[in-house]
Every structure is written in structure tokens, then in C-alpha cells.
Design a protein around this motif. Structure first.
Motif, PDB file in Angstrom:
ATOM      1  N   HIS A   1       0.834  -1.206   0.000  1.00  0.00           N
ATOM      2  CA  HIS A   1       0.000   0.000   0.000  1.00  0.00           C
ATOM      3  C   HIS A   1       0.869   1.257   0.000  1.00  0.00           C
ATOM      4  N   ALA A   2       1.953   1.221   0.776  1.00  0.00           N
ATOM      5  CA  ALA A   2       2.874   2.371   0.808  1.00  0.00           C
ATOM      6  C   ALA A   2       3.586   2.521  -0.531  1.00  0.00           C
ATOM      7  N   ASN A   3       3.995   1.401  -1.116  1.00  0.00           N
ATOM      8  CA  ASN A   3       4.662   1.430  -2.426  1.00  0.00           C
ATOM      9  C   ASN A   3       3.769   2.064  -3.483  1.00  0.00           C
ATOM     10  N   ALA A   4       2.455   1.801  -3.401  1.00  0.00           N
ATOM     11  CA  ALA A   4       1.519   2.375  -4.371  1.00  0.00           C
ATOM     12  C   ALA A   4       1.519   3.895  -4.300  1.00  0.00           C
ATOM     13  N   LEU A   5       1.895   4.426  -3.141  1.00  0.00           N
ATOM     14  CA  LEU A   5       2.010   5.880  -2.978  1.00  0.00           C
ATOM     15  C   LEU A   5       3.462   6.333  -3.134  1.00  0.00           C
ATOM     16  N   LEU A   6       4.273   5.454  -3.748  1.00  0.00           N
ATOM     17  CA  LEU A   6       5.674   5.737  -4.083  1.00  0.00           C
ATOM     18  C   LEU A   6       6.524   5.962  -2.839  1.00  0.00           C
ATOM     19  N   LYS A   7       6.176   5.256  -1.770  1.00  0.00           N
ATOM     20  CA  LYS A   7       6.975   5.273  -0.550  1.00  0.00           C
ATOM     21  C   LYS A   7       7.568   3.880  -0.326  1.00  0.00           C
ATOM     22  N   ASP A   8       8.880   3.826  -0.151  1.00  0.00           N
ATOM     23  CA  ASP A   8       9.578   2.566   0.067  1.00  0.00           C
ATOM     24  C   ASP A   8      10.470   2.686   1.294  1.00  0.00           C
ATOM     25  N   ASP A   9      10.765   1.550   1.899  1.00  0.00           N
ATOM     26  CA  ASP A   9      11.721   1.504   2.993  1.00  0.00           C
ATOM     27  C   ASP A   9      12.611   0.291   2.768  1.00  0.00           C
ATOM     28  N   GLU A  10      13.835   0.535   2.345  1.00  0.00           N
ATOM     29  CA  GLU A  10      14.764  -0.556   2.039  1.00  0.00           C
ATOM     30  C   GLU A  10      15.004  -1.440   3.257  1.00  0.00           C
ATOM     31  N   ASP A  11      15.022  -0.853   4.453  1.00  0.00           N
ATOM     32  CA  ASP A  11      15.235  -1.654   5.661  1.00  0.00           C
ATOM     33  C   ASP A  11      14.102  -2.657   5.867  1.00  0.00           C
ATOM     34  N   VAL A  12      12.878  -2.209   5.625  1.00  0.00           N
ATOM     35  CA  VAL A  12      11.725  -3.107   5.762  1.00  0.00           C
ATOM     36  C   VAL A  12      11.805  -4.217   4.723  1.00  0.00           C
ATOM     37  N   ASP A  13      12.099  -3.868   3.481  1.00  0.00           N
ATOM     38  CA  ASP A  13      12.200  -4.892   2.429  1.00  0.00           C
ATOM     39  C   ASP A  13      13.314  -5.882   2.726  1.00  0.00           C
ATOM     40  N   ALA A  14      14.470  -5.366   3.146  1.00  0.00           N
ATOM     41  CA  ALA A  14      15.605  -6.238   3.433  1.00  0.00           C
ATOM     42  C   ALA A  14      15.295  -7.171   4.603  1.00  0.00           C
TER      43      ALA A  14
ATOM     44  N   LYS B   1       2.587   7.199   7.288  1.00  0.00           N
ATOM     45  CA  LYS B   1       3.227   8.402   6.753  1.00  0.00           C
ATOM     46  C   LYS B   1       2.871   8.600   5.284  1.00  0.00           C
ATOM     47  N   ALA B   2       2.832   7.496   4.530  1.00  0.00           N
ATOM     48  CA  ALA B   2       2.470   7.589   3.111  1.00  0.00           C
ATOM     49  C   ALA B   2       1.043   8.105   2.957  1.00  0.00           C
ATOM     50  N   ASN B   3       0.115   7.551   3.733  1.00  0.00           N
ATOM     51  CA  ASN B   3      -1.290   7.956   3.634  1.00  0.00           C
ATOM     52  C   ASN B   3      -1.502   9.404   4.067  1.00  0.00           C
ATOM     53  N   THR B   4      -0.914   9.775   5.201  1.00  0.00           N
ATOM     54  CA  THR B   4      -1.159  11.124   5.722  1.00  0.00           C
ATOM     55  C   THR B   4      -0.429  12.194   4.920  1.00  0.00           C
ATOM     56  N   THR B   5       0.728  11.842   4.348  1.00  0.00           N
ATOM     57  CA  THR B   5       1.428  12.789   3.478  1.00  0.00           C
ATOM     58  C   THR B   5       0.612  13.072   2.228  1.00  0.00           C
TER      59      THR B   5
ATOM     60  N   HIS C   1      -8.382  -1.857   0.554  1.00  0.00           N
ATOM     61  CA  HIS C   1      -7.601  -0.970   1.409  1.00  0.00           C
ATOM     62  C   HIS C   1      -6.789   0.082   0.667  1.00  0.00           C
ATOM     63  N   ASP C   2      -6.658  -0.019  -0.641  1.00  0.00           N
ATOM     64  CA  ASP C   2      -5.678   0.789  -1.356  1.00  0.00           C
ATOM     65  C   ASP C   2      -6.223   2.166  -1.704  1.00  0.00           C
ATOM     66  N   LEU C   3      -5.772   3.178  -0.965  1.00  0.00           N
ATOM     67  CA  LEU C   3      -6.295   4.536  -1.130  1.00  0.00           C
ATOM     68  C   LEU C   3      -5.896   5.156  -2.466  1.00  0.00           C
ATOM     69  N   LYS C   4      -4.779   4.758  -3.029  1.00  0.00           N
ATOM     70  CA  LYS C   4      -4.371   5.308  -4.324  1.00  0.00           C
ATOM     71  C   LYS C   4      -5.359   4.905  -5.403  1.00  0.00           C
ATOM     72  N   ASP C   5      -5.869   3.695  -5.359  1.00  0.00           N
ATOM     73  CA  ASP C   5      -6.890   3.261  -6.319  1.00  0.00           C
ATOM     74  C   ASP C   5      -8.139   4.128  -6.186  1.00  0.00           C
ATOM     75  N   LEU C   6      -8.527   4.425  -4.940  1.00  0.00           N
ATOM     76  CA  LEU C   6      -9.693   5.282  -4.720  1.00  0.00           C
ATOM     77  C   LEU C   6      -9.456   6.665  -5.307  1.00  0.00           C
ATOM     78  N   GLU C   7      -8.284   7.218  -5.084  1.00  0.00           N
ATOM     79  CA  GLU C   7      -7.981   8.537  -5.624  1.00  0.00           C
ATOM     80  C   GLU C   7      -8.133   8.552  -7.155  1.00  0.00           C
ATOM     81  N   MET C   8      -7.565   7.563  -7.810  1.00  0.00           N
ATOM     82  CA  MET C   8      -7.644   7.511  -9.273  1.00  0.00           C
ATOM     83  C   MET C   8      -9.083   7.334  -9.754  1.00  0.00           C
ATOM     84  N   LEU C   9      -9.844   6.513  -9.033  1.00  0.00           N
ATOM     85  CA  LEU C   9     -11.240   6.291  -9.416  1.00  0.00           C
ATOM     86  C   LEU C   9     -12.058   7.572  -9.252  1.00  0.00           C
ATOM     87  N   LEU C  10     -11.883   8.270  -8.144  1.00  0.00           N
ATOM     88  CA  LEU C  10     -12.623   9.516  -7.923  1.00  0.00           C
ATOM     89  C   LEU C  10     -12.258  10.572  -8.962  1.00  0.00           C
ATOM     90  N   GLU C  11     -10.993  10.635  -9.290  1.00  0.00           N
ATOM     91  CA  GLU C  11     -10.552  11.618 -10.283  1.00  0.00           C
ATOM     92  C   GLU C  11     -11.176  11.332 -11.647  1.00  0.00           C
TER      93      GLU C  11
END
Length: 547
Positions: free
Chosen positions: A159-172, A211-215, A240-250
Motif C-alpha cells: 500500500h505504501a509502495n503504491a504511494l511511491l513510498k519505500d523503505d529498504e530496511d523493511v524490504d531487506a 506516513k504515506a497515507n497522511t502525506t 484498502h488501497d487509497l491510491k486506487d480510490l484517488e484515481m477512481l474519484l478523479e
């Protein structure tokens, strides 16, 4: 071809022990087996990425995202599409083979990192690498506990990745830990420690998504959400994916089509960003398990952005669309890479030809009590606690489900003392968010923080209250935990709470089937984990017999 299955990752698993013929969720045996294989090859890829990181090689975002989506796709009720899962296995094997070329000494790598079978070998291999391939019951239990926690972490990362937020530590961490579930030298104590570390990164993953959602959309605020309907045709968006909702509303602006949320998408209404859309109508229906009748009566198309699919009836299957990690055979899937705008025109055009939703209820519900909103009310809440008007908080976060035993949570909410406030997040709220429980000096007695990942807000609220009251231990707070669970995102929330030091959590309706007797004993002795009892007994336990 052997298509027997074994799956016990969700709370509703057959007979409380495991699904062996077909999933209670609706998955066929061959789909469950392909999911087993997808987990296996994803572990193999994770072994390779972890080894490369140790050698100083950078792993691409594309590979990180592939691993997260793979894990997310195997969460209960997310993806039922055999061909899509098969394609994911092939894509994962191809990615692994490319990375394997960078490793000189492959002799020490496990089979999952080296196997590269053909499609006609997939199901045969799957039969050998499922859950039961780990023979020691306690090691198996802990490996699955960790793996399911990682599935939840992967979902939040996605979900964070969909908002272009990544954390290399979490992925690793996710990949390193997934690789460690293949290590036969690790002991029970090693895996218990790794379970708590998984909880640590669960907190970090939820923080990343928060942070991704609130930003992107602002901090949730107190909001009244209409649960009736309008006269326009509509699109129902679930998941759950808010980015999909944003695109749909737009894309639906000015189209004459309204957009309604369903189930875990309800908290989208709490974000300031989405309030600018005039066609963002309200919330339709309840938790995920009621969708057969509610999707039928909605009349328009439905977009499933994540998990929580119930196998659709033929009467509305042609109106059900999936996107992201979700999938169902025979339903249209909307593709789109991170950062791309998905094309929802086919859904919108279908909606224009449909009748408006049939009204199934009237009224409104109030939510938006994520951490910043509660912090804004902290003085009022603290005064209510100090004056005795609020004597206790009960955390009733988690998942809803279809079992009759879950009516316990409705009855429990009705009967808790009037000086008690419920803190909730996730779809568990649908058991009591329409009961009209009132307020205490203007503070609603049900404070809904949002989606299941917003359990992070509940943790922050508890830590803030600990600070305000000058306590040394979060367990000294007047908070009890009575949490309902269903699937793997609830597992990562549980591990996160344990990492934060929260004790005496009650889980229901049952303890997970994947906890062996010995592992369950460790959780009971070290953390006070317990299952629910009956409503009256639990009320006596939490609030005293003189309540």
C-alpha cells in the motif's frame, strides 16, 4: 496429479485445524497449492537477495515490490486466480535466475533458491513444499507464524509502495526473515526471537504506510459518513488501497457516477483530501463477509483493490473487477504499475448503464479517530479519565467474520460499562459501530482509527496516554485488549503489539490453528495471550463483577 491441500492460515480454517479438500474461503485445492509454490519460490528469491545484500549488491525496487506482491497475493481472500498465480511463480523464477548469476558459490544455497522447474512440474513440486513439509510441529508453527506476519507486513508495504513510498530496511528485513524460515539449523528460541523482531518491523511497516497515507491525503479527522444512498448510478470500491480510490474519484468527476466505499475502505472518508469530490457518496454495506447480498443489491460495478473477496455469485460476477494483488477467475482485472494511472473507464462506462444502488440502511456513522485527531482531544480525554467519567478503554480492533461465534463482539460491546470507550480499527468495527453507544462528554464511545493498519494509531494513542499519565509500563494503563482476528494482517498487528510490550491480549473467536501446543504455551506464559470466553465471564474479568 496430486492436488491435496493443507492450509490453516485464517481463523475460519476447517474444523479449527486446517482446510484439506477446499478452502473455507472458497479456494480450490489447485489454487492453494499454487500459492504454496509461490511462497516457496519467493523464499528462494529472498535467499538470493539476502545473500547478494550481504555481498554489497543493491536489490532493485522492482524485485522488492515483486516479493511484497507475491506474499500479499497469498493472503486469505486476495487472489483466487490460478493462472495469475502461476504467472507470478514464473516471473519469480525468472527474476531469481537472473540474480543467481551474480552469486559465485551456490553450493550452500537451499533447494528453494536453486529449483527452476517447468510449468508442468509446478503442482507436483507444490505438493512437496507446502506447510506440512516442515516435520517438527513447533518449528513449523513458528515458521508459519513468522511467514503469516510477513504476509501482513508485505501488504502494508505494498500500500505504501503504491504511494511511491519505500523503505529498504523493511524490504531487506522481510526478505532476510523469509529466507531464515528455510534454515533448518535455527531452534525454537531462535524463531521466537525472530517473531518479536518481525513485530518490530511490523511497527515500522505500519509507520511507513501511515506516513504515506497522511502525506498524500492529510491526517484523518472526525467525520460523519452517510450510510444511505443517492439517486445516481454508483461504483462500489472495497479493500484498502487509497491510491486506487484517488484515481477512481478523479476519473469519475463530472460523470454522473457516484463512488461508495465498502468494508475496509470506509476510513477513506476520514481523510481531508477525499472530501473535495462531490461524487464521493458514502459507505455502502458492512464487513467483507456480507458482500454476496450487498454486492447484489448495489446494482453497479464493484472494484476490489485488495483482499477480502468472497467467491461471487453469477448474478453479479460480471460486475466485479479486481486490481493490484487481488484476482478472481472470470472477473476483469485492471492492471497498472506503481506510479502509473490505472484506466478505470470500463468500470465507469458499465456504471452509467446500471441502476442506482438499492438502499439497505439509513443514517450515518462517525469515525476519524486516528492518532493526530485523538492527540488533539487528549486534554479532554485525560480530564474525562481523571474525573472518572472514563474508567477504561477496550481495544476491539481486528477482523470481522461470518462465524456465529463472532456475535460475541456485538453483545460484548452492548454490555460493557457506560464509562468505557472502545478503540477500534479494521473491519471488526462492523460488529458494533452502528449500535448507537453514545458518548461521554462529547467523546464517542466508539473511536474508530481506520483500517487494520491503523492499529498503529491505537499503539501510538496508548503510548501517548502512558506518557501523559507518567507511567513506566503501557500495561499500567486502564486499557484491555479484546481483539478479533481472521487473517494475516491481524497476525502482524499482534506481533507488533507484543514487540511494544503489550500483555494479556485476548484473541478470538479462537486461537490460531497454526500455534502448536508448545508455542501457544510460550505465548501464554510470556505474554499472557488468552482466548475469549463467554461475554459475561469476560466482562467480569475485564471490569469486575460489580460493574
Amino acid at each position: 496429479m496430486d492436488c491435496k491441500m493443507f492450509c490453516y492460515q485464517c481463523q475460519e480454517t476447517a474444523k479449527g485445524t486446517g482446510c484439506t479438500v477446499a478452502g473455507v474461503c472458497g479456494k480450490k485445492a489447485e489454487v492453494a497449492k499454487m500459492q504454496d509454490l509461490l511462497i516457496y519460490v519467493t523464499k528462494g528469491l529472498s535467499v538470493v537477495t539476502t545473500k547478494l545484500r550481504e555481498d554489497g549488491v543493491e536489490i532493485s525496487r522492482e524485485v522488492n515490490h515483486l516479493i511484497s506482491v507475491n506474499l500479499f497475493s497469498t493472503i486469505t481472500n486476495a487472489n483466487f486466480d490460478f493462472e495469475d498465480l502461476e504467472a507470478k511463480v514464473e516471473e519469480t523464477l525468472n527474476a531469481k535466475e537472473q540474480l543467481l548469476k551474480k552469486i559465485e558459490n551456490k553450493d550452500t544455497l537451499p533447494d528453494c533458491a536453486l529449483w527452476n522447474g517447468r510449468k508442468d512440474q509446478y503442482l507436483t513440486k507444490a505438493a512437496l513444499v507446502g506447510v506440512l513439509s516442515t516435520k517438527d510441529e513447533d518449528i513449523r508453527s513458528l515458521r508459519e507464524l513468522i511467514t503469516y506476519g510477513l504476509k501482513g507486513l508485505a501488504a502494508y508495504s505494498k500500500h505504501a509502495n503504491a504511494l511511491l513510498k519505500d523503505d529498504e530496511d523493511v524490504d531487506a528485513f522481510l526478505q532476510r526473515t523469509l529466507s531464515l524460515t528455510t534454515n533448518d539449523s535455527l531452534t525454537v528460541d531462535d524463531y521466537i526471537a525472530l517473531s518479536l523482531e518481525t513485530g518490530k518491523y511490523g511497527v515500522k511497516g505500519m509507520e511507513l504506510l501511515d506516513k504515506a497515507n497522511t502525506t498524500a491525503y492529510g491526517n484523518p479527522e472526525i467525520t460523519t459518513v452517510d450510510i444511505g444512498v443517492r439517486n445516481n448510478p454508483g461504483i462500489l470500491i472495497s479493500g484498502h488501497d487509497l491510491k486506487d480510490l484517488e484515481m477512481l474519484l478523479e476519473q469519475t468527476k463530472g460523470s454522473g457516477v457516484d463512488v461508495y466505499t465498502h468494508s475496509e475502505m470506509l476510513p477513506a472518508h476520514y481523510y481531508p483530501f477525499f472530501k473535495k469530490y462531490d461524487n464521493f457518496a458514502g459507505n455502502y454495506g458492512n464487513a467483507w463477509w456480507k458482500q454476496k447480498e450487498e454486492f447484489e443489491s448495489f446494482n453497479g460495478p464493484i472494484l476490489m483493490t485488495t483482499n477480502c473477496i468472497v467467491p461471487p455469485s453469477e448474478s453479479y460476477k460480471d460486475r466485479l473487477f479486481t486490481t493490484g494483488a487481488a484476482g478472481y477467475p472470470g472477473c476483469r482485472h485492471i492492471d497498472g504499475q506503481y506510479g502509473e494511472t490505472k484506466d478505470f473507464s470500463s468500470i465507469i462506462e458499465m456504471a452509467k448503464k446500471c441502476l442506482p444502488p438499492t438502499e439497505i440502511e439509513k443514517g450515518s456513522i462517525v469515525g476519524g479517530f486516528a492518532h493526530e485527531q485523538v492527540f488533539a482531544l487528549s486534554d479532554k480525554i485525560v480530564e474525562a479519565v481523571k474525573s472518572g467519567k472514563i474508567k477504561k478503554f477496550v481495544v476491539m480492533a481486528g477482523c470481522d467474520g461470518r462465524q456465529k461465534s463472532r456475535d460475541y463482539y456485538t453483545e460484548f460491546a452492548r454490555k460493557i460499562p457506560k464509562d468505557t470507550v472502545i478503540l477500534t480499527a479494521g473491519c471488526a468495527k462492523y460488529k458494533y459501530n452502528k449500535l448507537g453507544l453514545g458518548d461521554i462528554d462529547g467523546i464517542p464511545r466508539v473511536l474508530d482509527a481506520g483500517q487494520c493498519n491503523d492499529s498503529y494509531s491505537l499503539a501510538l494513542i496508548a503510548l501517548k496516554l502512558k506518557e501523559v499519565f507518567g507511567l513506566m509500563d503501557v500495561n499500567e494503563l486502564p486499557i484491555v485488549y479484546n481483539i478479533a482476528w481472521y487473517e494475516q494482517k491481524a497476525v502482524i498487528v499482534l506481533l507488533a503489539l507484543l514487540y511494544l510490550g503489550v500483555k494479556n491480549i485476548h484473541l478470538g473467536p479462537t486461537l490460531p490453528a497454526f500455534l502448536s501446543e508448545n508455542v501457544a504455551k510460550v505465548l501464554v506464559e510470556n505474554f499472557g495471550i488468552a482466548t475469549i470466553s463467554d461475554v459475561e465471564s469476560d466482562l467480569d474479568l475485564f471490569f469486575g463483577k460489580d460493574r
